[in-house]
Design a protein around this motif. Structure first.
Motif, PDB file in Angstrom:
ATOM      1  N   ILE A 100       0.874  -1.183   0.000  1.00 50.62           N
ATOM      2  CA  ILE A 100       0.000   0.000   0.000  1.00 50.62           C
ATOM      3  C   ILE A 100       0.905   1.224   0.000  1.00 50.62           C
ATOM      4  N   VAL A 101       0.587   2.194  -0.861  1.00 50.44           N
ATOM      5  CA  VAL A 101       1.453   3.375  -0.997  1.00 50.44           C
ATOM      6  C   VAL A 101       1.634   4.050   0.363  1.00 50.44           C
ATOM      7  N   LYS A 102       2.885   4.447   0.639  1.00 49.55           N
ATOM      8  CA  LYS A 102       3.199   5.027   1.950  1.00 49.55           C
ATOM      9  C   LYS A 102       2.940   6.526   1.965  1.00 49.55           C
ATOM     10  N   LEU A 103       2.327   6.978   3.050  1.00 50.42           N
ATOM     11  CA  LEU A 103       2.155   8.415   3.276  1.00 50.42           C
ATOM     12  C   LEU A 103       3.398   8.931   3.985  1.00 50.42           C
ATOM     13  N   LEU A 104       4.034   9.982   3.411  1.00 49.45           N
ATOM     14  CA  LEU A 104       5.222  10.568   4.028  1.00 49.45           C
ATOM     15  C   LEU A 104       4.876  11.853   4.775  1.00 49.45           C
ATOM     16  N   GLY A 105       3.877  12.569   4.267  1.00 48.22           N
ATOM     17  CA  GLY A 105       3.503  13.829   4.881  1.00 48.22           C
ATOM     18  C   GLY A 105       2.237  14.363   4.250  1.00 48.22           C
ATOM     19  N   TYR A 106       1.816  15.526   4.732  1.00 42.43           N
ATOM     20  CA  TYR A 106       0.590  16.111   4.173  1.00 42.43           C
ATOM     21  C   TYR A 106       0.523  17.604   4.466  1.00 42.43           C
ATOM     22  N   PHE A 107      -0.317  18.280   3.679  1.00 38.58           N
ATOM     23  CA  PHE A 107      -0.683  19.674   3.952  1.00 38.58           C
ATOM     24  C   PHE A 107      -2.186  19.696   4.149  1.00 38.58           C
ATOM     25  N   ASP A 108      -2.653  20.456   5.143  1.00 36.68           N
ATOM     26  CA  ASP A 108      -4.090  20.509   5.415  1.00 36.68           C
ATOM     27  C   ASP A 108      -4.428  21.890   5.964  1.00 36.68           C
ATOM     28  N   ASP A 109      -5.241  22.666   5.208  1.00 39.78           N
ATOM     29  CA  ASP A 109      -5.602  23.999   5.726  1.00 39.78           C
ATOM     30  C   ASP A 109      -6.887  23.958   6.558  1.00 39.78           C
ATOM     31  N   SER A 110      -7.397  22.749   6.770  1.00 42.40           N
ATOM     32  CA  SER A 110      -8.589  22.510   7.604  1.00 42.40           C
ATOM     33  C   SER A 110      -9.859  23.138   7.037  1.00 42.40           C
ATOM     34  N   GLU A 111      -9.820  23.590   5.795  1.00 42.12           N
ATOM     35  CA  GLU A 111     -11.032  24.159   5.183  1.00 42.12           C
ATOM     36  C   GLU A 111     -11.369  23.471   3.873  1.00 42.12           C
ATOM     37  N   GLU A 112     -10.561  23.782   2.845  1.00 50.16           N
ATOM     38  CA  GLU A 112     -10.871  23.122   1.577  1.00 50.16           C
ATOM     39  C   GLU A 112      -9.643  22.761   0.743  1.00 50.16           C
ATOM     40  N   ASN A 113      -8.456  22.911   1.313  1.00 46.79           N
ATOM     41  CA  ASN A 113      -7.252  22.563   0.560  1.00 46.79           C
ATOM     42  C   ASN A 113      -6.441  21.506   1.290  1.00 46.79           C
ATOM     43  N   GLY A 114      -6.038  20.505   0.535  1.00 48.11           N
ATOM     44  CA  GLY A 114      -5.222  19.450   1.129  1.00 48.11           C
ATOM     45  C   GLY A 114      -4.304  18.824   0.101  1.00 48.11           C
ATOM     46  N   ALA A 115      -3.192  18.293   0.572  1.00 47.78           N
ATOM     47  CA  ALA A 115      -2.250  17.600  -0.317  1.00 47.78           C
ATOM     48  C   ALA A 115      -1.600  16.461   0.457  1.00 47.78           C
ATOM     49  N   LEU A 116      -1.315  15.371  -0.252  1.00 46.77           N
ATOM     50  CA  LEU A 116      -0.683  14.209   0.371  1.00 46.77           C
ATOM     51  C   LEU A 116       0.696  14.017  -0.230  1.00 46.77           C
ATOM     52  N   LEU A 117       1.705  13.859   0.619  1.00 49.95           N
ATOM     53  CA  LEU A 117       3.040  13.545   0.121  1.00 49.95           C
ATOM     54  C   LEU A 117       3.219  12.032   0.240  1.00 49.95           C
ATOM     55  N   LEU A 118       3.413  11.392  -0.902  1.00 51.30           N
ATOM     56  CA  LEU A 118       3.447   9.919  -0.955  1.00 51.30           C
ATOM     57  C   LEU A 118       4.811   9.438  -1.427  1.00 51.30           C
ATOM     58  N   GLU A 119       5.148   8.216  -1.084  1.00 48.51           N
ATOM     59  CA  GLU A 119       6.359   7.641  -1.673  1.00 48.51           C
ATOM     60  C   GLU A 119       6.198   7.647  -3.196  1.00 48.51           C
ATOM     61  N   TYR A 120       7.303   7.842  -3.893  1.00 44.94           N
ATOM     62  CA  TYR A 120       7.261   7.912  -5.364  1.00 44.94           C
ATOM     63  C   TYR A 120       7.435   6.515  -5.950  1.00 44.94           C
ATOM     64  N   LEU A 121       6.533   6.162  -6.857  1.00 40.91           N
ATOM     65  CA  LEU A 121       6.604   4.856  -7.518  1.00 40.91           C
ATOM     66  C   LEU A 121       7.023   5.066  -8.978  1.00 40.91           C
ATOM     67  N   PRO A 122       8.289   4.780  -9.282  1.00 45.42           N
ATOM     68  CA  PRO A 122       8.874   5.216 -10.562  1.00 45.42           C
ATOM     69  C   PRO A 122       8.314   4.520 -11.801  1.00 45.42           C
ATOM     70  N   GLN A 123       7.713   3.353 -11.645  1.00 47.87           N
ATOM     71  CA  GLN A 123       7.181   2.680 -12.840  1.00 47.87           C
ATOM     72  C   GLN A 123       5.723   3.055 -13.124  1.00 47.87           C
ATOM     73  N   GLY A 124       5.205   4.047 -12.402  1.00 52.77           N
ATOM     74  CA  GLY A 124       3.860   4.543 -12.713  1.00 52.77           C
ATOM     75  C   GLY A 124       2.774   3.532 -12.393  1.00 52.77           C
ATOM     76  N   ASN A 125       1.668   3.645 -13.094  1.00 52.79           N
ATOM     77  CA  ASN A 125       0.554   2.751 -12.751  1.00 52.79           C
ATOM     78  C   ASN A 125       0.463   1.551 -13.692  1.00 52.79           C
ATOM     79  N   LEU A 126      -0.203   0.509 -13.199  1.00 51.27           N
ATOM     80  CA  LEU A 126      -0.277  -0.760 -13.937  1.00 51.27           C
ATOM     81  C   LEU A 126      -1.016  -0.612 -15.267  1.00 51.27           C
ATOM     82  N   GLN A 127      -2.024   0.237 -15.296  1.00 47.35           N
ATOM     83  CA  GLN A 127      -2.776   0.409 -16.542  1.00 47.35           C
ATOM     84  C   GLN A 127      -1.843   0.877 -17.666  1.00 47.35           C
ATOM     85  N   GLU A 128      -1.026   1.898 -17.373  1.00 49.47           N
ATOM     86  CA  GLU A 128      -0.081   2.390 -18.387  1.00 49.47           C
ATOM     87  C   GLU A 128       0.914   1.293 -18.763  1.00 49.47           C
ATOM     88  N   LYS A 129       1.390   0.571 -17.766  1.00 52.43           N
ATOM     89  CA  LYS A 129       2.411  -0.455 -18.013  1.00 52.43           C
ATOM     90  C   LYS A 129       1.859  -1.559 -18.909  1.00 52.43           C
TER      91      LYS A 129
END
Ligand code: ATP
Length: 344
Positions: A100-129
């Motif tokens: 399961i993709v690892k969460l490294l960090g996040y940004f949260d303004d507690s209103e309507e903006n958020g971002a997740l910092l995730l481990e990078y998976l260099p081979q992209g997604n299976l559909q593309e592959k």
């Protein structure tokens, strides 16, 4: 399909150890850093490299202080989509599993903006592959390993977590690949949390609010609006069909053909047949790019049998994730290379 071997499990890896780079704070409890928006801009060099996009988000390349790569998933700014961000954040804060993709960090303004910092998976997604025009063909042993690792991730959220989680959107574009083609499940924005085995629609009506992705949506869910673990097993069955056939779950470029419909005669044959299914029939469904590869036809039959059971209707006939992982371990010798992390 009731094969109950003792299942090989992956060790659960420790939490994230990257140093905190933000005054916003690092939690020793979760191992995850809360970043400020300034940090986010610095991590992504002002969002200079887009590496993916989805219905609710854009994903940018990020660099940690250690210069390791990461992926920043920025959710579209809106009050409604903020709830999806919070759901995904809350789930990822609790999940630790090698598939399961690892969460490294996040940004949260507690209103309507958020971002997740995730481990990078260099081979992209299976559909593309699987479906890009690349000359590099994913070998058979990697395909079975991806199926096995995906079902391990599903087993973890269905059976090992408290409270249990239904992912709600199992599809090949939500399966990310690391440099060794190990698979990691991502995108928990459609998940349902906190139930024993089923989630009724919240309104109490039969109206379905979460329609899912074309080609992967469980017809039983579409009819009833009841989300359950079995809908994840349906999505898993479709991904297995993609891995075996190399065909897309939903062909938007064609006439909107769905892989489950293309595969239906073979699936019925497998479920109805009391005798072994003919090899030519199975080979006819196999990804033609694999024919020169070393493919054990019995392994293909096992994968197809698993898919047939997972997409079968009614849901009560579908196997659980642990039953599937036990079956794959027992019947797929190619999985023995797992744990070595070999390259394609
Ligand atoms: N950690 C990552 N490393 C590399 N690529 C990633 C990562 N996370 C996401 N991506 C890329 O971005 C795409 C979209 O990511 P994701 O599915 O999480 O977004 P979404 O907005 O939730 O999409 P959806 O429309 O399926 O809901 C992925 O299919 C993948 O190609």
């Amino acid at each position: 399909m009731a094969c109950f071997l003792k299942c090989v499990r992956f060790d659960v890896t420790p939490t994230i150890t990257d140093k905190p780079t933000s005054k916003e704070g690092y939690s020793a409890v979760t191992g995850v850093t809360r970043y400020s928006w300034d940090d986010v801009e610095a991590l992504t060099s002002n969002f200079s490299r887009l590496i993916g996009s989805g219905g609710y988000s854009s994903i940018y390349m990020a660099r940690l202080s250690s210069s390791a790569k990461a992926a920043l998933k920025v959710h579209v700014s809106s009050h409604r989509l903020y709830k999806i961000f919070k759901l995904e954040l809350d789930i990822l804060l609790r999940l630790q599993h090698p598939n399961i993709v690892k969460l490294l960090g996040y940004f949260d303004d507690s209103e309507e903006n958020g971002a997740l910092l995730l481990e990078y998976l260099p081979q992209g997604n299976l559909q593309e592959k699987l479906h890009s025009d690349s000359k590099q063909v994913l070998p058979w042993r990697n395909r079975v390993a991806i199926a096995f690792q995906l079902v391990q991730a599903i087993e973890h959220i269905h059976e090992k977590c408290i409270p249990q989680i239904v992912h709600g959107d199992i599809k090949s574009s939500n399966v990310l690949l690391d440099k060794h083609f190990n698979s990691k499940l991502c995108d928990f924005g459609s998940a349902k949390v906190g139930f024993s085995s089923m989630v009724q629609p919240s309104s109490g009506s039969r109206h379905v609010t979460m329609v899912g992705s074309p080609g992967y949506t469980d017809p039983h869910y579409l009819r009833t609006g009841v989300a359950s673990k079995k809908m994840d097993m349906y999505g898993f069955g479709v991904v297995v069909l993609e891995l075996v056939s190399g065909k897309e779950a939903f062909s938007a470029a064609g006439n909107g053909e769905m892989l489950v419909h293309v595969a239906a005669p073979l699936m019925h044959e497998i479920l109805d047949s009391s005798v072994d299914i003919a090899e030519e029939y199975v080979r006819g469904f196999l990804d033609p790019r694999l024919l020169r590869d070393c493919v054990d036809i019995d392994e293909v039959k096992t994968m197809l049998s698993v898919a047939a059971l997972c997409i079968s209707s009614p849901p009560s006939l579908r196997p659980s994730a642990s039953q599937v992982s036990e079956t794959l371990i027992q019947k797929i010798p190619s999985l023995s290379f797992l744990g070595c992390g070999k390259r394609v």
